[in-house]
Design an enzyme around this catalytic site. Structure first.
Site, short mmCIF file in Angstrom:
data_model
loop_
_atom_site.label_atom_id
_atom_site.label_comp_id
_atom_site.label_asym_id
_atom_site.label_seq_id
_atom_site.Cartn_x
_atom_site.Cartn_y
_atom_site.Cartn_z
N GLY A 104 0.82 -1.35 0.12
CA GLY A 104 0.00 -0.01 0.13
C GLY A 104 0.92 1.27 -0.07
N ILE A 128 2.24 2.90 2.51
CA ILE A 128 3.46 2.84 3.33
C ILE A 128 4.68 1.69 2.47
CG2 ILE A 128 4.22 1.88 5.45
CD1 ILE A 128 1.86 3.11 6.71
N ARG A 182 1.21 -4.41 12.23
CA ARG A 182 0.67 -4.54 13.58
C ARG A 182 1.35 -5.76 13.94
NH1 ARG A 182 -1.16 -0.17 13.34
NH2 ARG A 182 -3.35 0.80 13.56
N ASP A 211 8.16 -2.31 15.80
CA ASP A 211 7.64 -1.14 16.51
C ASP A 211 6.32 -1.58 16.91
OD1 ASP A 211 7.30 1.92 17.05
OD2 ASP A 211 5.61 1.70 15.48
N GLU A 216 0.06 -4.62 23.75
CA GLU A 216 0.51 -3.62 23.85
C GLU A 216 0.10 -2.71 25.23
OE1 GLU A 216 0.45 -1.41 20.11
OE2 GLU A 216 1.66 -2.50 19.26
N HIS A 263 5.56 1.51 19.32
CA HIS A 263 4.52 1.78 18.55
C HIS A 263 4.36 3.42 18.25
CE1 HIS A 263 0.29 0.40 16.98
NE2 HIS A 263 0.62 1.33 16.26
N VAL A 264 5.28 3.96 17.72
CA VAL A 264 5.56 5.18 17.56
C VAL A 264 5.74 5.62 15.96
CG1 VAL A 264 6.05 5.85 20.06
CG2 VAL A 264 7.95 5.51 18.31
#
Length: 310
Positions: free
Chosen positions: A150, A152, A229, A253, A258, A276-277
């Site tokens: 996609g 990203i 994810r 990440d 989490e 997760h940043v």
């Protein structure tokens, strides 16, 4: 009324209150009682799309019309439940494509060049010891396999080419506009890759798709980078592969749960971790809030919502 689900959005509350009164879910002791009182006025839920929103909320508020997710992902929202209650779900796509791709390459370079450990050696005055570490591979000429092509995935590919990496990819459908070779399965992608980069959405089809078999195919010199994810990876299999040196290393990440349990990673120096940043920059946060506020304004002005997922 706007019901704010996640504390991360508290900073935007003053802006939301210019549209409608707000309530904070985490400050409500009895949600059912609230729903029968002030909650009768709730028309919108504001949330972080990648964090869980309890689907039981959809049936509690009779005037609820929309879930407005700040961010790109909506995997924390039960879309089937929302649809069953006639609740629209909106996100804010495209706000952090470059940011996620930047961090993906940062994790790769930090791991491949052992930056974290070497930084510690220099800070401890162990300069000579640092020079005894086995040198790592250069990036130029290695093969980067991207799972998920996609926006990203494309941004990662462009950056990877600038470092001289050979890019291949895999995804459910061919994309004629993509110049890089497509590999049919994730297993074959892992076999052909020195570095496996995950940039796919979390769906029922991709949950646990990076299995022990895929990690074995990546091999003892292979590296896994995950900015997708945590649920895309069989985390138990990954931990085993890292401990047994079945793969060379990883940059993560995102995690299965989490915040992740730090004890899981304490004995693994071959992993670079961030909380997760990847998509969190000043610009992306501002754009996510701006998009969410725009949809809240449209809702209360009776206009058509933008970026509807359902």
């Amino acid at each position: 009324m706007i019901l704010i689900i996640h504390p991360e959005l508290a900073l935007a509350q003053s802006l939301m209150e210019q549209i409608a009164p707000c309530a904070r879910l985490w400050e409500i002791d009895d949600v059912a009682t609230f729903a029968q009182g002030p909650g009768q006025a709730v028309r919108a839920i504001a949330c972080i799309g990648g964090k869980r929103t309890d689907p039981a909320l959809f049936g509690l508020f009779p005037k609820l019309e929309a879930v407005i997710a700040a961010g790109v992902g909506v995997d924390g929202v039960d879309l089937k439940a929302a649809e069953a209650f006639g609740v629209s779900v909106c996100n804010s796509p495209g706000i952090n494509t470059d940011d996620v791709a930047d961090l993906a390459l940062g994790l790769l370079i930090a791991g491949e060049r052992n930056i974290i450990e070497l930084d510690g050696l220099v800070r401890r005055g162990e300069w000579a010891d640092a020079l005894t570490h086995a040198p790592r591979y250069r990036l130029r000429g290695r093969t980067l396999g991207i799972l998920g092509m996609g926006a990203i995935g494309k941004a990662i590919g462009v950056r990877a080419e600038a470092f001289g990496l050979n890019v291949i990819w895999s995804g459910p459908n061919p994309k004629p506009d993509i110049i890089w070779p497509r590999v049919e399965t994730v297993l074959e992608l892992a076999r052909q890759s020195d570095i496996l980069m995950l940039a796919c959405p979390l769906t029922e089809a991709t949950r646990g798709i990076v299995s022990g078999e895929v990690l074995a195919a990546l091999g003892s010199e292979g590296v896994l980078i995950n900015v997708a994810r945590g649920g895309v990876v069989d985390e138990a299999a990954l931990l085993k592969a890292l401990r047994e040196r079945k793969i060379l290393g990883a940059g993560l990440d995102v995690f299965e749960n989490e915040p992740t349990d730090p004890k899981l990673w304490a004995d693994l120096p071959n992993v670079v971790l961030t909380p997760h940043v990847a998509g969190r920059t000043r610009e992306s946060v501002q754009e996510a809030v701006r998009a969410a506020l725009g949809n809240l304004m449209r809702l209360y002005q009776g206009q058509q919502l933008e970026n509807r997922v359902i």
